[in-house]
Scaffold this motif. Structure first.
Motif, PDB file in Angstrom:
ATOM      1  N   LEU A  83      -0.023  -5.807  10.625  1.00 17.56           N
ATOM      2  CA  LEU A  83       0.702  -4.583  10.552  1.00 17.56           C
ATOM      3  C   LEU A  83       0.893  -3.995   9.281  1.00 17.56           C
ATOM      4  CD1 LEU A  83       3.566  -5.978  13.151  1.00 17.56           C
ATOM      5  CD2 LEU A  83       1.412  -4.857  13.848  1.00 17.56           C
ATOM      6  N   GLY A  84       0.352  -4.584   8.389  1.00 23.99           N
ATOM      7  CA  GLY A  84       0.551  -4.333   6.948  1.00 23.99           C
ATOM      8  C   GLY A  84       0.466  -2.810   6.580  1.00 23.99           C
ATOM      9  N   LYS A  85      -0.312  -1.910   7.269  1.00 20.28           N
ATOM     10  CA  LYS A  85      -0.514  -0.276   7.047  1.00 20.28           C
ATOM     11  C   LYS A  85       0.725   0.227   7.612  1.00 20.28           C
ATOM     12  CE  LYS A  85      -5.360  -0.401   6.258  1.00 20.28           C
ATOM     13  NZ  LYS A  85      -6.473   0.446   6.918  1.00 20.28           N
ATOM     14  N   LEU A  86       1.635  -0.404   8.551  1.00 18.15           N
ATOM     15  CA  LEU A  86       2.806   0.394   8.999  1.00 18.15           C
ATOM     16  C   LEU A  86       4.294   0.198   8.345  1.00 18.15           C
ATOM     17  CD1 LEU A  86       2.117  -0.976  12.757  1.00 18.15           C
ATOM     18  CD2 LEU A  86       1.039   1.260  11.299  1.00 18.15           C
ATOM     19  N   PHE A  87       3.992  -0.493   7.273  1.00 18.45           N
ATOM     20  CA  PHE A  87       5.537  -0.649   6.563  1.00 18.45           C
ATOM     21  C   PHE A  87       5.650   0.178   5.515  1.00 18.45           C
ATOM     22  CE2 PHE A  87       4.237  -5.445   7.900  1.00 18.45           C
ATOM     23  CZ  PHE A  87       5.283  -5.150   8.984  1.00 18.45           C
ATOM     24  N   ASP A  88       6.992   0.518   5.233  1.00 16.55           N
ATOM     25  CA  ASP A  88       7.021   1.636   4.379  1.00 16.55           C
ATOM     26  C   ASP A  88       6.775   1.230   2.918  1.00 16.55           C
ATOM     27  OD1 ASP A  88       8.348   3.689   5.838  1.00 16.55           O
ATOM     28  OD2 ASP A  88       9.873   2.337   6.194  1.00 16.55           O
ATOM     29  N   VAL A  89       6.940   0.030   2.613  1.00 18.05           N
ATOM     30  CA  VAL A  89       6.854  -0.575   1.144  1.00 18.05           C
ATOM     31  C   VAL A  89       6.233  -1.843   1.198  1.00 18.05           C
ATOM     32  CG1 VAL A  89       7.668  -1.024  -1.207  1.00 18.05           C
ATOM     33  CG2 VAL A  89       8.503   0.946  -0.019  1.00 18.05           C
ATOM     34  N   VAL A  90       5.309  -2.288   0.534  1.00 15.88           N
ATOM     35  CA  VAL A  90       4.475  -3.658   0.399  1.00 15.88           C
ATOM     36  C   VAL A  90       4.611  -4.063  -1.088  1.00 15.88           C
ATOM     37  CG1 VAL A  90       2.662  -5.244   0.797  1.00 15.88           C
ATOM     38  CG2 VAL A  90       2.944  -3.515   2.250  1.00 15.88           C
ATOM     39  N   GLU A  91       5.370  -5.029  -1.440  1.00 15.58           N
ATOM     40  CA  GLU A  91       5.909  -5.496  -2.646  1.00 15.58           C
ATOM     41  C   GLU A  91       4.586  -6.603  -2.933  1.00 15.58           C
ATOM     42  OE1 GLU A  91       7.827  -4.481  -4.881  1.00 15.58           O
ATOM     43  OE2 GLU A  91       9.311  -3.409  -3.939  1.00 15.58           O
ATOM     44  N   GLN A  92       3.943  -6.416  -4.063  1.00 13.13           N
ATOM     45  CA  GLN A  92       2.799  -7.164  -4.559  1.00 13.13           C
ATOM     46  C   GLN A  92       3.389  -8.557  -5.138  1.00 13.13           C
ATOM     47  OE1 GLN A  92      -0.260  -6.895  -3.227  1.00 13.13           O
ATOM     48  NE2 GLN A  92       0.710  -5.260  -2.228  1.00 13.13           N
ATOM     49  N   ASP A  93       4.558  -8.381  -5.910  1.00 10.03           N
ATOM     50  CA  ASP A  93       5.081  -9.541  -6.592  1.00 10.03           C
ATOM     51  C   ASP A  93       6.228 -10.118  -5.741  1.00 10.03           C
ATOM     52  OD1 ASP A  93       6.586 -11.144  -8.383  1.00 10.03           O
ATOM     53  OD2 ASP A  93       7.348  -9.658  -9.579  1.00 10.03           O
ATOM     54  N   PRO A  94       6.164 -11.512  -5.212  1.00 12.36           N
ATOM     55  CA  PRO A  94       7.088 -11.950  -4.610  1.00 12.36           C
ATOM     56  C   PRO A  94       8.656 -12.404  -5.302  1.00 12.36           C
ATOM     57  CG  PRO A  94       5.501 -13.591  -5.370  1.00 12.36           C
ATOM     58  CD  PRO A  94       4.878 -12.359  -5.571  1.00 12.36           C
ATOM     59  N   MET A  95       8.324 -12.059  -6.590  1.00  9.23           N
ATOM     60  CA  MET A  95       9.861 -12.160  -7.203  1.00  9.23           C
ATOM     61  C   MET A  95      10.412 -10.884  -7.670  1.00  9.23           C
ATOM     62  SD  MET A  95      10.101 -15.462  -7.965  1.00  9.23           S
ATOM     63  CE  MET A  95      11.307 -15.598  -9.390  1.00  9.23           C
ATOM     64  N   LEU A  96       9.708  -9.682  -7.236  1.00 10.08           N
ATOM     65  CA  LEU A  96       9.935  -8.330  -7.310  1.00 10.08           C
ATOM     66  C   LEU A  96      10.465  -8.249  -8.811  1.00 10.08           C
ATOM     67  CD1 LEU A  96      10.208  -8.785  -4.246  1.00 10.08           C
ATOM     68  CD2 LEU A  96      11.822  -6.851  -4.180  1.00 10.08           C
TER      69      LEU A  96
END
Length: 336
Positions: A34-47
C-alpha cells in the motif's frame, strides 16, 4: 440525532460526515503493497528526533497538520481531538498534539483506538457538541517493542504468530458539514477474554472480541455479511483471521468473501519478514485513511464495517501471569 439500537449499537439518522483523512508511515510500511497510497512516507525511523517516543509524537503532529491542510481548515476550526497511542500515559499523543492547543480526550483501546476515537467523534458531532473533531491514533515499531516486549538490542527471536507493529499515524476529521463519507452507525465492543496468555500471538487474543462485536452488529442492525462491500478488521493477522472465521461460522455467519484485515494488507508477508502481519494503533488508522478512504471516494466501496481490534494488556499484567483480553469497536462507514 443518534439513537440506541439493539444491545450495543447506535444508529445515526442524520449521520456525521468524514471530511478528510491523512496518513503518515515509516519506511517499511512505505515499501509494502500500500506504500504509494499514504500521504507521507518517512525514511528515517527517528524522524530526526533523539528517541523513538519523540519520533512517534512527531508522527501525530504531522498527521494533524496534513489533515488540516487537506481539508483547508485551521486548528481553530477543530473543537476536540480524540486520540491515543500504545505508550504509557499516552505520551506520544500528549507531546504530539501539545502545541495545537485543542481540547483533548485521551483514549486507550490498544490497537482498537482508532475505532474508539471515530466512535466518540461521531457521537460528539451528532449530539451537537462540536462542528469538527479530529480522531487520530499512532504507533511506532520501536517504541512499542520497548513498551511491551523486548528492547531491540536483545535481538530476540520472534515467533511466527507475532505481528510487526506499524510505524504510522492516521487522522480523520469528523464534521457536521458534508464530506465524501458518513458514519452511519456504531457497535461498541465488550471486553472478551478467552484466557489466552501468549502475548506474542495477538491475533488469537483479539479474534474472539472481533467475532463478538461483528456478530452483535449483525444482530443489532439486522444485516448480513453480503450487505457490506468490505468487513475490515484491524490487525488480526493470518492467525487471528482463521480464528475469526471459525468463531463466526459457528454463529451462522460467513464473512470470508467480504473480509479484509489491515494487518495482512499492510506488508508483503513473502518479502518483508513480518510473520503474521502488521499491528499497532497506526496499522488500521493508516490503512483506513490511506487505502479504504480512496476506495470509498472511487465508489468501489459503498458501505464498509471498520473493526479495529485491541489486546488489553500491559507489561505488568503480562508479567503477573494474567491473560490478554481483547476488544473491538465497529464503525459503519458509507458513501455520502
Amino acid at each position: 440525532m443518534g439513537r440506541m439500537l439493539g444491545k450495543q449499537s447506535v444508529v445515526f439518522d442524520n449521520p456525521p460526515y468524514i471530511i478528510e483523512g491523512a496518513s503518515i508511515v515509516g519506511q517499511k510500511e512505505g515499501e509494502g503493497p500500500l506504500g504509494k497510497l499514504f500521504d507521507v512516507v518517512e525514511q528515517d525511523p527517528m524522524l530526526g528526533r533523539d528517541t523513538w517516543e519523540e519520533a512517534e509524537s512527531l508522527l501525530q503532529k504531522e498527521a494533524i497538520q496534513k489533515v488540516l491542510f487537506k481539508s483547508n481548515m485551521n486548528k481553530e476550526d477543530i473543537r476536540y481531538i480524540f486520540a491515543g497511542d500504545l505508550l504509557g500515559q499516552l505520551i506520544a499523543t500528549t507531546f504530539g498534539i501539545l502545541e495545537f492547543e485543542i481540547p483533548f480526550f485521551g483514549l486507550y483501546g490498544a490497537c482498537s483506538t482508532m475505532g474508539e476515537a471515530l466512535s466518540m467523534a461521531a457521537i460528539t458531532v451528532d449530539g451537537g457538541n462540536a462542528d469538527n473533531v479530529i480522531a487520530i491514533a499512532s504507533s511506532h515499531f520501536a517504541s512499542a517493542e520497548r513498551q511491551f516486549r523486548f528492547p531491540l538490542a536483545y535481538g530476540n527471536q520472534r515467533p511466527y504468530s507475532a505481528t510487526w507493529t506499524v510505524t504510522g499515524c492516521g487522522s480523520v476529521i469528523v464534521s457536521r458539514q458534508k464530506g465524501f463519507a458518513k458514519i452511519s452507525g456504531l457497535t461498541t465492543g465488550k471486553i472478551v477474554d478467552f484466557g489466552v496468555k501468549d502475548a506474542q500471538n495477538m491475533g488469537a487474543c483479539m479474534a474472539p472480541a472481533a467475532s463478538d462485536t461483528i456478530y452483535q452488529h449483525f444482530q443489532d442492525f439486522n444485516t448480513r455479511p453480503e450487505d457490506y462491500d468490505k468487513i475490515i478488521t484491524g490487525d488480526l493477522g493470518v492467525v487471528g483471521k482463521t480464528i475469526l472465521f471459525d468463531l463466526l461460522n459457528e454463529k451462522g455467519y460467513d464473512i470470508s468473501k467480504q473480509h479484509m484485515d489491515c494487518g495482512i494488507e499492510m506488508f508483503d508477508a513473502g518479502t518483508q519478514d513480518t510473520h503474521a502481519g502488521g499491528s499497532g494503533c497506526g496499522c488500521s488508522a493508516t490503512v483506513l485513511t490511506g487505502y479504504v478512504f480512496r476506495q470509498i471516494r472511487k465508489k468501489a466501496f459503498k458501505k464498509v464495517l471498520f473493526i479495529p481490534t485491541g489486546a488489553l494488556m500491559s507489561p505488568v499484567s503480562f508479567n503477573e501471569g494474567n491473560s490478554v483480553p481483547g476488544i473491538a469497536h465497529c464503525v459503519q462507514i458509507e458513501i455520502a
